[in-house]
Design a protein around this motif. Structure first.
Motif, PDB file in Angstrom:
ATOM      1  N   UNK A 167       0.825  -1.206   0.000  1.00  0.00           N
ATOM      2  CA  UNK A 167       0.000   0.000   0.000  1.00  0.00           C
ATOM      3  C   UNK A 167       0.866   1.265   0.000  1.00  0.00           C
ATOM      4  N   UNK A 168       1.915   1.268   0.795  1.00  0.00           N
ATOM      5  CA  UNK A 168       2.819   2.416   0.841  1.00  0.00           C
ATOM      6  C   UNK A 168       3.575   2.568  -0.478  1.00  0.00           C
ATOM      7  N   UNK A 169       3.922   1.466  -1.122  1.00  0.00           N
ATOM      8  CA  UNK A 169       4.606   1.537  -2.414  1.00  0.00           C
ATOM      9  C   UNK A 169       3.706   2.154  -3.472  1.00  0.00           C
ATOM     10  N   UNK A 170       2.439   1.803  -3.451  1.00  0.00           N
ATOM     11  CA  UNK A 170       1.494   2.400  -4.401  1.00  0.00           C
ATOM     12  C   UNK A 170       1.421   3.908  -4.173  1.00  0.00           C
ATOM     13  N   UNK A 171       1.371   4.329  -2.914  1.00  0.00           N
ATOM     14  CA  UNK A 171       1.360   5.756  -2.616  1.00  0.00           C
ATOM     15  C   UNK A 171       2.594   6.464  -3.135  1.00  0.00           C
ATOM     16  N   UNK A 172       3.750   5.834  -2.974  1.00  0.00           N
ATOM     17  CA  UNK A 172       5.004   6.409  -3.463  1.00  0.00           C
ATOM     18  C   UNK A 172       4.991   6.471  -4.989  1.00  0.00           C
ATOM     19  N   UNK A 173       4.573   5.378  -5.621  1.00  0.00           N
ATOM     20  CA  UNK A 173       4.578   5.312  -7.085  1.00  0.00           C
ATOM     21  C   UNK A 173       3.592   6.269  -7.724  1.00  0.00           C
ATOM     22  N   UNK A 174       2.542   6.626  -7.022  1.00  0.00           N
ATOM     23  CA  UNK A 174       1.580   7.603  -7.544  1.00  0.00           C
ATOM     24  C   UNK A 174       2.129   9.023  -7.382  1.00  0.00           C
ATOM     25  N   UNK A 175       2.796   9.274  -6.275  1.00  0.00           N
ATOM     26  CA  UNK A 175       3.291  10.630  -6.007  1.00  0.00           C
ATOM     27  C   UNK A 175       4.513  10.990  -6.850  1.00  0.00           C
ATOM     28  N   UNK A 176       5.333  10.019  -7.199  1.00  0.00           N
ATOM     29  CA  UNK A 176       6.574  10.312  -7.916  1.00  0.00           C
ATOM     30  C   UNK A 176       6.329  10.975  -9.269  1.00  0.00           C
TER      31      UNK A 176
END
Length: 79
Positions: A49-58
């Motif tokens: 879930x945190x990786x998805x958040x990072x990948x969306x924000x980048x």
């Protein structure tokens, strides 16, 4: 949508730090013998879930980092 409503740099930092904590906690819990399968599954889910958040924000942060004239080239380098 969350990446558009919050500070993207802060979101990336928080998600990266959260994943780092999870990746540190799992081996420590395993070494001390307190890690259960349920905890491992929950840690994996939270890390994903945190990786998805990072990948969306980048990629959403990219237009703030580069000039408009080189945005197309910078965006293609992300892929």
């Amino acid at each position: 949508m969350l990446a558009d409503r919050v500070d993207r740099r802060r979101m990336m930092a928080v998600t990266y730090a959260g994943r780092a904590l999870l990746y540190t906690w799992v081996p420590l819990a395993a070494a001390t013998g307190v890690l259960t399968m349920t905890q491992l599954v929950v840690a994996y889910f939270l890390a994903s879930l945190l990786k998805v958040g990072f990948d969306v924000a980048a990629p959403a942060l990219l237009p703030a980092l580069v000039e408009r004239s080189v945005l197309l080239a910078a965006n293609s380098r992300l892929e």
